[in-house]
Design an enzyme around this catalytic site. Structure first.
Site, PDB file in Angstrom:
ATOM      1  CG  HIS A  20       4.046  -2.451   1.742  1.00 41.83           C
ATOM      2  ND1 HIS A  20       4.373  -1.826   0.641  1.00 41.83           N
ATOM      3  CD2 HIS A  20       2.868  -2.743   1.779  1.00 41.83           C
ATOM      4  CE1 HIS A  20       3.254  -1.847  -0.173  1.00 41.83           C
ATOM      5  NE2 HIS A  20       2.280  -2.414   0.526  1.00 41.83           N
ATOM      6  CG  ASN A  92      -4.542  -3.250   0.885  1.00 37.72           C
ATOM      7  OD1 ASN A  92      -3.578  -3.155   0.694  1.00 37.72           O
ATOM      8  ND2 ASN A  92      -5.162  -4.665   0.672  1.00 37.72           N
ATOM      9  CG  ASP A 117       6.252   0.582  -0.561  1.00 37.85           C
ATOM     10  OD1 ASP A 117       5.394   1.120  -0.264  1.00 37.85           O
ATOM     11  OD2 ASP A 117       6.249  -0.548  -1.210  1.00 37.85           O
ATOM     12  CG  ASN A 138      -2.799  -2.863  -2.844  1.00 39.07           C
ATOM     13  OD1 ASN A 138      -3.222  -2.860  -3.978  1.00 39.07           O
ATOM     14  ND2 ASN A 138      -2.489  -4.078  -2.466  1.00 39.07           N
TER      15      ASN A 138
END
Length: 220
Positions: A20, A92, A117, A138
């Site tokens: 991530h 997020n 990513d 997100n």
């Protein structure tokens, strides 16, 4: 033209080598990265560089230069400065950090390049994209929520979507040693395009978009 580059990732040593955080990994290997004077503000680490200085850094580090080795031309309509940001809000809430900086410096969503990513692309593939869907990401959802639009640029690094594995667990796991080798080759081949894109006017952005809409650089 691009005024802000936002590298999406998660803050903390435990996330440093995770899938991530591929955008932060890309940022840290940029040949001029150590020259950036990061400050903590806008819920993130940010740095501002005069565009002409950035062009000179591109030449000095051999990322992108004229045939004689001198700095590439800076377009007449280029911004005085380009900002680099690593949100420290966790993925997020990335849009909150990007939004604060953008509002302060009066930067439009269309002038932002988000590096992130991408599960829907295979490892070793890079994609330059304008606007479009969020793909369940997100960080991108947060961007759209804050800016009210998905009309921003994206530089996407493929992860390869796993089969029979929890997605959250997968993206928060570390790259394997073999995958890290692929990444290092992929990053090295992306650096010049990245530099060119930051100094591109609208016409040149479209050319790069055509060539890099989905580019397989390394076989995984």
């Amino acid at each position: 033209m691009i005024k802000l580059v936002a590298f999406l990732g998660n803050y903390g040593a435990e996330y440093e080598k995770t899938r991530h955080n591929v955008a932060w990994q890309f940022a840290s290997q940029l040949p001029f990265y150590q020259k950036l004077n990061f400050q903590q503000k806008f819920k993130g680490d940010y740095a501002a560089v005069e565009t002409q200085t950035l062009a000179e850094w591109f030449a000095q580090t051999k990322m992108y230069a004229k045939k004689d080795g001198s700095a590439p031309n800076v377009p007449e309509n280029a911004p005085d400065k380009i900002y680099f940001l690593k949100p420290l809000t966790y993925m997020n809430l990335s849009g909150e950090s990007v939004g604060e900086l953008a509002r302060f410096f009066k930067i439009e969503a269309s002038e932002i390049l988000v590096v992130h990513d991408e599960l829907e692309l295979p490892l070793g593939t890079v994609s330059l994209k304008w606007s479009g869907g969020l793909g369940g990401h997100n960080g991108l959802r947060s961007m759209k929520s804050v800016f009210g639009t998905a009309d921003f640029w994206r530089l996407r690094f493929g992860l390869t979507k796993p089969v029979n594995r929890d997605i959250a667990d997968y993206v928060l796991s570390n790259f394997t040693s073999d995958e890290q080798i692929i990444l290092s080759q992929e990053f090295a081949q992306t650096n010049e395009m990245f530099a060119k894109f930051l100094l591109s006017n609208d016409e040149n952005q479209k050319r790069l978009l055509q060539g890099w809409s989905k580019k397989k650089l390394v076989e995984s």
